[in-house]
Design a protein around this motif. Structure first.
Motif, PDB file in Angstrom:
ATOM      1  N   ARG A  54      -4.402  36.701   7.844  1.00 24.54           N
ATOM      2  CA  ARG A  54      -5.684  36.460   8.504  1.00 24.54           C
ATOM      3  C   ARG A  54      -5.642  35.209   9.384  1.00 24.54           C
ATOM      4  NH1 ARG A  54      -6.358  41.048   6.726  1.00 24.54           N
ATOM      5  NH2 ARG A  54      -8.223  41.758   5.637  1.00 24.54           N
ATOM      6  N   GLY A  55      -4.432  34.764   9.703  1.00 29.39           N
ATOM      7  CA  GLY A  55      -4.278  33.614  10.587  1.00 29.39           C
ATOM      8  C   GLY A  55      -4.520  32.278   9.924  1.00 29.39           C
ATOM      9  N   GLY A  56      -4.483  32.240   8.583  1.00 32.47           N
ATOM     10  CA  GLY A  56      -4.751  31.011   7.851  1.00 32.47           C
ATOM     11  C   GLY A  56      -3.579  30.050   7.800  1.00 32.47           C
ATOM     12  N   LEU A  57      -3.877  28.841   7.418  1.00 32.81           N
ATOM     13  CA  LEU A  57      -2.903  27.769   7.271  1.00 32.81           C
ATOM     14  C   LEU A  57      -2.582  27.618   5.785  1.00 32.81           C
ATOM     15  CD1 LEU A  57      -1.343  25.385   8.599  1.00 32.81           C
ATOM     16  CD2 LEU A  57      -3.385  24.003   8.208  1.00 32.81           C
ATOM     17  N   VAL A  58      -1.287  27.617   5.444  1.00 27.56           N
ATOM     18  CA  VAL A  58      -0.849  27.533   4.046  1.00 27.56           C
ATOM     19  C   VAL A  58       0.203  26.446   3.908  1.00 27.56           C
ATOM     20  CG1 VAL A  58       0.064  28.781   2.071  1.00 27.56           C
ATOM     21  CG2 VAL A  58      -1.183  30.030   3.836  1.00 27.56           C
ATOM     22  N   ILE A  59      -0.069  25.488   3.029  1.00 23.50           N
ATOM     23  CA  ILE A  59       0.857  24.396   2.751  1.00 23.50           C
ATOM     24  C   ILE A  59       1.485  24.641   1.381  1.00 23.50           C
ATOM     25  CG2 ILE A  59       1.122  21.893   2.515  1.00 23.50           C
ATOM     26  CD1 ILE A  59       0.039  22.873   5.290  1.00 23.50           C
ATOM     27  N   GLY A  60       2.804  24.684   1.335  1.00 24.66           N
ATOM     28  CA  GLY A  60       3.528  24.868   0.081  1.00 24.66           C
ATOM     29  C   GLY A  60       4.122  23.557  -0.388  1.00 24.66           C
ATOM     30  N   ILE A  61       3.785  23.153  -1.609  1.00 23.25           N
ATOM     31  CA  ILE A  61       4.308  21.922  -2.200  1.00 23.25           C
ATOM     32  C   ILE A  61       5.421  22.341  -3.169  1.00 23.25           C
ATOM     33  CG2 ILE A  61       3.758  19.802  -3.466  1.00 23.25           C
ATOM     34  CD1 ILE A  61       2.104  20.106  -0.881  1.00 23.25           C
ATOM     35  N   ARG A  62       6.654  22.168  -2.780  1.00 24.71           N
ATOM     36  CA  ARG A  62       7.800  22.675  -3.531  1.00 24.71           C
ATOM     37  C   ARG A  62       8.298  21.658  -4.557  1.00 24.71           C
ATOM     38  NH1 ARG A  62       8.309  26.665  -4.863  1.00 24.71           N
ATOM     39  NH2 ARG A  62      10.551  26.778  -4.868  1.00 24.71           N
ATOM     40  N   PRO A  63       8.796  22.151  -5.703  1.00 22.95           N
ATOM     41  CA  PRO A  63       9.307  21.259  -6.738  1.00 22.95           C
ATOM     42  C   PRO A  63      10.721  20.751  -6.452  1.00 22.95           C
ATOM     43  CG  PRO A  63       9.525  23.521  -7.464  1.00 22.95           C
ATOM     44  CD  PRO A  63       8.796  23.555  -6.136  1.00 22.95           C
ATOM     45  N   ASP A  64      11.399  21.391  -5.518  1.00 22.29           N
ATOM     46  CA  ASP A  64      12.803  21.090  -5.252  1.00 22.29           C
ATOM     47  C   ASP A  64      12.978  20.452  -3.871  1.00 22.29           C
ATOM     48  OD1 ASP A  64      12.328  23.266  -3.563  1.00 22.29           O
ATOM     49  OD2 ASP A  64      13.341  24.689  -4.881  1.00 22.29           O
ATOM     50  N   ARG A  65      14.203  20.434  -3.403  1.00 22.22           N
ATOM     51  CA  ARG A  65      14.485  19.862  -2.077  1.00 22.22           C
ATOM     52  C   ARG A  65      15.177  20.879  -1.181  1.00 22.22           C
ATOM     53  NH1 ARG A  65      15.352  13.560  -2.730  1.00 22.22           N
ATOM     54  NH2 ARG A  65      14.078  13.319  -4.581  1.00 22.22           N
ATOM     55  N   ASP A  66      14.945  22.158  -1.461  1.00 19.53           N
ATOM     56  CA  ASP A  66      15.606  23.233  -0.727  1.00 19.53           C
ATOM     57  C   ASP A  66      14.560  24.110  -0.051  1.00 19.53           C
ATOM     58  OD1 ASP A  66      17.103  25.340   0.237  1.00 19.53           O
ATOM     59  OD2 ASP A  66      17.900  25.939  -1.725  1.00 19.53           O
ATOM     60  N   ARG A  67      14.419  23.974   1.228  1.00 22.88           N
ATOM     61  CA  ARG A  67      13.430  24.752   1.978  1.00 22.88           C
ATOM     62  C   ARG A  67      13.698  26.253   1.861  1.00 22.88           C
ATOM     63  NH1 ARG A  67      11.450  22.287   7.472  1.00 22.88           N
ATOM     64  NH2 ARG A  67      11.227  20.667   5.935  1.00 22.88           N
ATOM     65  N   GLY A  68      14.938  26.625   1.599  1.00 24.42           N
ATOM     66  CA  GLY A  68      15.311  28.031   1.476  1.00 24.42           C
ATOM     67  C   GLY A  68      14.703  28.724   0.271  1.00 24.42           C
ATOM     68  N   THR A  69      14.187  27.973  -0.698  1.00 28.23           N
ATOM     69  CA  THR A  69      13.564  28.577  -1.881  1.00 28.23           C
ATOM     70  C   THR A  69      12.078  28.855  -1.676  1.00 28.23           C
ATOM     71  OG1 THR A  69      13.010  26.454  -2.900  1.00 28.23           O
ATOM     72  CG2 THR A  69      15.182  27.377  -3.416  1.00 28.23           C
ATOM     73  N   ALA A  70      11.540  28.442  -0.549  1.00 28.37           N
ATOM     74  CA  ALA A  70      10.105  28.570  -0.297  1.00 28.37           C
ATOM     75  C   ALA A  70       9.746  29.965   0.210  1.00 28.37           C
ATOM     76  CB  ALA A  70       9.670  27.529   0.731  1.00 28.37           C
ATOM     77  N   SER A  71       8.500  30.351  -0.011  1.00 31.31           N
ATOM     78  CA  SER A  71       7.976  31.615   0.513  1.00 31.31           C
ATOM     79  C   SER A  71       8.056  31.604   2.037  1.00 31.31           C
ATOM     80  CB  SER A  71       6.515  31.784   0.083  1.00 31.31           C
ATOM     81  OG  SER A  71       5.909  32.839   0.808  1.00 31.31           O
ATOM     82  N   PRO A  72       8.434  32.726   2.627  1.00 29.17           N
ATOM     83  CA  PRO A  72       8.488  32.786   4.099  1.00 29.17           C
ATOM     84  C   PRO A  72       7.108  32.814   4.748  1.00 29.17           C
ATOM     85  CG  PRO A  72       8.985  34.935   3.172  1.00 29.17           C
ATOM     86  CD  PRO A  72       8.886  33.969   2.011  1.00 29.17           C
ATOM     87  N   HIS A  73       6.053  32.920   3.954  1.00 26.62           N
ATOM     88  CA  HIS A  73       4.704  33.026   4.504  1.00 26.62           C
ATOM     89  C   HIS A  73       3.990  31.681   4.620  1.00 26.62           C
ATOM     90  CE1 HIS A  73       5.097  37.326   4.273  1.00 26.62           C
ATOM     91  NE2 HIS A  73       5.494  37.197   3.023  1.00 26.62           N
ATOM     92  N   LEU A  74       4.677  30.599   4.350  1.00 25.41           N
ATOM     93  CA  LEU A  74       4.065  29.272   4.436  1.00 25.41           C
ATOM     94  C   LEU A  74       3.983  28.802   5.877  1.00 25.41           C
ATOM     95  CD1 LEU A  74       5.971  27.614   1.468  1.00 25.41           C
ATOM     96  CD2 LEU A  74       3.637  28.511   1.449  1.00 25.41           C
ATOM     97  N   SER A  75       2.948  28.037   6.175  1.00 27.41           N
ATOM     98  CA  SER A  75       2.830  27.401   7.484  1.00 27.41           C
ATOM     99  C   SER A  75       3.654  26.122   7.517  1.00 27.41           C
ATOM    100  CB  SER A  75       1.371  27.049   7.771  1.00 27.41           C
ATOM    101  OG  SER A  75       0.551  28.176   7.653  1.00 27.41           O
ATOM    102  N   ALA A  76       3.672  25.411   6.393  1.00 24.57           N
ATOM    103  CA  ALA A  76       4.429  24.169   6.274  1.00 24.57           C
ATOM    104  C   ALA A  76       4.884  24.014   4.834  1.00 24.57           C
ATOM    105  CB  ALA A  76       3.568  22.972   6.671  1.00 24.57           C
ATOM    106  N   VAL A  77       6.035  23.369   4.677  1.00 20.56           N
ATOM    107  CA  VAL A  77       6.638  23.166   3.357  1.00 20.56           C
ATOM    108  C   VAL A  77       6.803  21.668   3.122  1.00 20.56           C
ATOM    109  CG1 VAL A  77       8.656  23.619   1.913  1.00 20.56           C
ATOM    110  CG2 VAL A  77       7.918  25.331   3.571  1.00 20.56           C
ATOM    111  N   VAL A  78       6.339  21.213   1.964  1.00 18.51           N
ATOM    112  CA  VAL A  78       6.546  19.827   1.551  1.00 18.51           C
ATOM    113  C   VAL A  78       7.546  19.867   0.397  1.00 18.51           C
ATOM    114  CG1 VAL A  78       5.469  17.752   0.605  1.00 18.51           C
ATOM    115  CG2 VAL A  78       4.208  19.188   2.234  1.00 18.51           C
ATOM    116  N   LEU A  79       8.714  19.292   0.621  1.00 21.51           N
ATOM    117  CA  LEU A  79       9.757  19.245  -0.401  1.00 21.51           C
ATOM    118  C   LEU A  79       9.606  17.947  -1.184  1.00 21.51           C
ATOM    119  CD1 LEU A  79      12.736  20.419   1.835  1.00 21.51           C
ATOM    120  CD2 LEU A  79      11.349  21.806   0.282  1.00 21.51           C
TER     121      LEU A  79
END
Length: 165
Positions: A54-79
């Motif tokens: 729906r065109g929303g903004l999604v911020i993922g706060i990851r427990p690790d330091r590997d961006r490759g483990t994040a959902s591909p649907h995130l707008s931004a990833v915080v490692l």
């Protein structure tokens, strides 16, 4: 300031929880809210996918330091490299918390949100918490649908005059 809603839930979830999370994401995006989540699989991936659809903004706060483990649907990833301690960052970033389903990590996020105080905590077909006497713990709203969950979370925005914290 934009209203931010943390959506918490298990990385391994049921099809029902996945569908609920996806719908929560859609509804939050339609209302212009930013979704904050753990950025992984399960409920986190479903809410991210729903919001982005729906065109929303999604911020993922990851427990690790590997961006490759994040959902591909995130707008931004915080490692963070913080492990499960990142749950505190997710909750601290939110104006409201919606928990979909339940896992130990989800329970910790509910507890952190309640400890923080002042923000709505909504449980969508997840944890039902009671005190030592068996009475429901106050301050958690229990709902059965994504629509109810989002309405409860957004009620805080309305009480603040349409602004986030």
């Amino acid at each position: 300031m934009v209203f931010q809603v943390a959506v918490c839930g298990p990385g391994e979830c049921s099809a029902q929880e996945r569908g609920q999370a996806y719908r929560v994401g859609e509804l939050l995006a339609e209302h212009g809210s930013v979704v904050v989540c753990g950025g992984g699989a399960g409920v986190m991936a479903a809410v991210a996918e729903g919001a982005r659809s729906r065109g929303g903004l999604v911020i993922g706060i990851r427990p690790d330091r590997d961006r490759g483990t994040a959902s591909p649907h995130l707008s931004a990833v915080v490692l963070t490299g913080m492990g499960e301690a990142r749950n505190a960052v997710i909750v601290a970033s939110a104006d409201a918390v919606i928990a979909v389903g339940g896992s130990w990590g989800t329970l910790s996020e509910i507890a952190l949100a309640k400890r923080r105080g002042g923000i709505p905590v909504v449980s969508l077909t997840g944890w039902h918490l009671t005190d030592a006497q068996g009475a429901p713990v106050s301050g958690i709203t229990y709902v059965a649908t994504a629509e109810e969950a989002v309405a409860e979370a957004l009620a805080a925005q309305a009480s603040r005059g349409g602004r986030g914290a």
